[in-house]
Design an enzyme around this catalytic site. Structure first.
Site, PDB file in Angstrom:
ATOM      1  N   GLY A  34     -25.060  19.186  -7.424  1.00 35.99           N
ATOM      2  CA  GLY A  34     -24.287  19.553  -8.622  1.00 35.99           C
ATOM      3  C   GLY A  34     -23.991  21.029  -8.692  1.00 35.99           C
ATOM      4  O   GLY A  34     -23.947  21.614  -9.777  1.00 35.99           O
TER       5      GLY A  34
ATOM      6  N   GLY B 217     -21.421  22.590  -6.579  1.00 37.06           N
ATOM      7  CA  GLY B 217     -20.106  22.948  -6.043  1.00 37.06           C
ATOM      8  C   GLY B 217     -20.057  23.086  -4.537  1.00 37.06           C
ATOM      9  O   GLY B 217     -19.034  23.492  -3.987  1.00 37.06           O
ATOM     10  N   LEU B 218     -21.149  22.737  -3.850  1.00 32.22           N
ATOM     11  CA  LEU B 218     -21.154  22.906  -2.393  1.00 32.22           C
ATOM     12  C   LEU B 218     -20.922  21.587  -1.656  1.00 32.22           C
ATOM     13  O   LEU B 218     -21.110  21.497  -0.442  1.00 32.22           O
ATOM     14  CB  LEU B 218     -22.467  23.559  -1.931  1.00 32.22           C
ATOM     15  CG  LEU B 218     -22.742  24.967  -2.492  1.00 32.22           C
ATOM     16  CD1 LEU B 218     -24.038  25.535  -1.917  1.00 32.22           C
ATOM     17  CD2 LEU B 218     -21.589  25.927  -2.196  1.00 32.22           C
TER      18      LEU B 218
ATOM     19  N   SER C 130     -22.485  18.564  -2.008  1.00 29.42           N
ATOM     20  CA  SER C 130     -23.679  17.839  -1.541  1.00 29.42           C
ATOM     21  C   SER C 130     -23.435  16.339  -1.510  1.00 29.42           C
ATOM     22  O   SER C 130     -23.889  15.657  -0.592  1.00 29.42           O
ATOM     23  CB  SER C 130     -24.887  18.161  -2.426  1.00 29.42           C
ATOM     24  OG  SER C 130     -24.632  17.747  -3.750  1.00 29.42           O
ATOM     25  N   SER C 131     -22.704  15.789  -2.492  1.00 30.61           N
ATOM     26  CA  SER C 131     -22.555  14.326  -2.504  1.00 30.61           C
ATOM     27  C   SER C 131     -21.679  13.871  -1.335  1.00 30.61           C
ATOM     28  O   SER C 131     -21.965  12.843  -0.718  1.00 30.61           O
ATOM     29  CB  SER C 131     -22.036  13.826  -3.853  1.00 30.61           C
ATOM     30  OG  SER C 131     -20.695  14.139  -4.016  1.00 30.61           O
ATOM     31  N   ALA C 132     -20.647  14.649  -0.997  1.00 30.26           N
ATOM     32  CA  ALA C 132     -19.803  14.271   0.148  1.00 30.26           C
ATOM     33  C   ALA C 132     -20.609  14.344   1.443  1.00 30.26           C
ATOM     34  O   ALA C 132     -20.536  13.445   2.290  1.00 30.26           O
ATOM     35  CB  ALA C 132     -18.591  15.187   0.231  1.00 30.26           C
ATOM     36  N   ALA C 133     -21.413  15.406   1.594  1.00 28.76           N
ATOM     37  CA  ALA C 133     -22.209  15.553   2.827  1.00 28.76           C
ATOM     38  C   ALA C 133     -23.245  14.435   2.932  1.00 28.76           C
ATOM     39  O   ALA C 133     -23.501  13.910   4.021  1.00 28.76           O
ATOM     40  CB  ALA C 133     -22.883  16.928   2.859  1.00 28.76           C
TER      41      ALA C 133
ATOM     42  N   ASP D 243     -13.649  17.519  -0.165  1.00 29.20           N
ATOM     43  CA  ASP D 243     -15.056  17.697   0.233  1.00 29.20           C
ATOM     44  C   ASP D 243     -15.379  16.898   1.491  1.00 29.20           C
ATOM     45  O   ASP D 243     -15.944  17.423   2.456  1.00 29.20           O
ATOM     46  CB  ASP D 243     -15.996  17.232  -0.893  1.00 29.20           C
ATOM     47  CG  ASP D 243     -16.013  18.172  -2.083  1.00 29.20           C
ATOM     48  OD1 ASP D 243     -15.093  18.993  -2.197  1.00 29.20           O
ATOM     49  OD2 ASP D 243     -16.943  18.081  -2.902  1.00 29.20           O
TER      50      ASP D 243
HETATM   51  O1  PMV Z   1     -17.643  18.385  -6.349  1.00 24.07           O
HETATM   52  P1  PMV Z   1     -17.358  19.850  -6.121  1.00 24.07           P
HETATM   53  O2  PMV Z   1     -17.927  20.716  -7.148  1.00 24.07           O
HETATM   54  O3  PMV Z   1     -17.682  20.248  -4.740  1.00 24.07           O
HETATM   55  O4  PMV Z   1     -15.762  20.074  -6.326  1.00 24.07           O
HETATM   56  C1  PMV Z   1     -14.782  19.162  -6.031  1.00 24.07           C
HETATM   57  C2  PMV Z   1     -13.423  19.817  -6.062  1.00 24.07           C
HETATM   58  C3  PMV Z   1     -12.504  19.362  -7.194  1.00 24.07           C
HETATM   59  O5  PMV Z   1     -11.215  19.887  -6.863  1.00 24.07           O
HETATM   60  C4  PMV Z   1     -12.935  19.937  -8.518  1.00 24.07           C
HETATM   61  C5  PMV Z   1     -12.411  17.852  -7.312  1.00 24.07           C
HETATM   62  C6  PMV Z   1     -11.701  17.158  -6.152  1.00 24.07           C
HETATM   63  O6  PMV Z   1     -11.843  15.938  -6.052  1.00 24.07           O
HETATM   64  O7  PMV Z   1     -10.988  17.816  -5.381  1.00 24.07           O
END
Ligand code: PMV
Length: 310
Positions: free
Chosen positions: A95, A97-98, A100-103, A144
């Site tokens: 949570g 902005g780096l 983490s959930s995608a990785a 991400d």
């Molecule tokens: O989930 P974060 O904080 O890494 O950010 C995602 C980037 C956004 O542009 C806010 C959302 C998106 O789906 O592109």
């Protein structure tokens, strides 16, 4: 020294590990959801997931059993109902902005694909990880997952990815330690757009231009230009409500010590990225290498084509 196994690590014959890098967004977060380009880069902080066959679906993070329905639902495309145990280790705050959930989704997808001997295919890995992201974020742009998968610096637009050639660049990361959910910030920005459609549309166009020109500046190593675009980009993010008083205070405290600083990712807290002045390093935060290889090359060692058809 031999490490004691963590709870959840016992009882496995075949164990497959895969890692995926975190990412920073340099330009275009939020606006990318509405069709603008974003410039992002994979960084040298990783999430590693170890997969093994199991009698039920279990997800462990540092020995603690946690719910990860979004991952199990998505990887069912690969597991086809067969059960797996996943054990995650992370160098990436959640949570923040780096990405983490995608990785995490990507490392899980790759580990499970290798466990079931599925032929490596970047578009399948992208699609499965995106399905996991959709369970938690609703309508993710895909920036991400694409950045973590393909690595390097990427100029991303929905359904389009262009590799930006650049050497590795060091960025300072300052964590506000405020945690938030990406989906909540995306909704907040949508409210702003609904109230200010014309203004928002102009910001999308400017953000798109800054991401494209910023990408050219990165590849030409025009760091001062990148930094000044980052400052402008931060003022856009403040305007649409993605900043917080704490973020604003941290960014003010960096003035005179960095060339440029901005939120990275959804905002509402999370991390700030900055480009330090040559020879000076503010005492808050840590540096990362941006532009490292993505999960695909990392785990399969196979060069990928940069045509993106996700
Ligand atoms: O989930 P974060 O904080 O890494 O950010 C995602 C980037 C956004 O542009 C806010 C959302 C998106 O789906 O592109």
């Amino acid at each position: 020294m031999k490490r004691e196994p963590l709870k959840g690590e016992m009882m496995s014959e075949k164990m497959i590990s895969a890692s995926a890098p975190a990412k920073i967004i340099i330009f275009g977060e939020h606006f990318v959801v509405y069709g603008a380009h974003a410039l992002a880069a994979a960084i040298d902080r990783y999430i590693t997931v170890t997969a093994s066959h199991n009698t039920s679906d279990e997800f462990f993070v540092y020995g603690r059993l946690v719910r990860a329905d979004h991952i199990f639902n998505a990887i069912d495309r690969i597991t086809k109902g067969r059960h797996v145990k996943l054990i995650a280790r992370s160098q990436v705050p959640n949570g923040a902005g780096l990405g983490s959930s995608a990785a995490l989704s990507l490392a899980s997808t790759i580990a499970v694909s290798k466990l079931f001997n599925i032929k490596p295919d970047p578009s399948l890995l992208f699609e499965v990880s995106m399905n996991a992201e959709k369970y938690i974020h609703g309508n993710p742009s895909g920036v991400d997952v694409a950045t973590s998968l393909y690595g390097g610096f990427v100029l991303f637009k929905k359904d389009e990815l262009i590799k930006v050639s650049s050497p590795i660049i060091k960025f300072l990361i300052v964590d506000s330690r405020q945690r938030r959910k990406t989906g909540n910030l995306v909704s907040k920005v949508k409210n702003f757009m609904d109230r200010n459609p014309e203004l928002f549309n102009s910001l999308v166009n400017l953000a798109d231009l800054m991401a494209k020109e910023g990408a050219a500046a990165i590849s030409e190593e025009k760091i001062e230009q990148v930094a000044s675009y980052m400052n402008v980009s931060q003022s856009f993010l403040e305007l649409i409500g993605a900043s917080t008083p704490k973020i604003d205070t941290i960014i003010s405290s960096l003035k005179g010590k960095v060339l440029g600083a901005k939120i990275t990712g959804a905002g509402g807290g999370g991390c700030i990225i900055a480009i330090p002045m040559t020879g000076s390093m503010p005492k808050i935060g840590y540096t990362v290498n941006a532009g490292v290889v993505g999960a695909y090359q990392l785990n399969y060692g196979i060069p990928i084509s940069w045509h993106f058809d996700g």
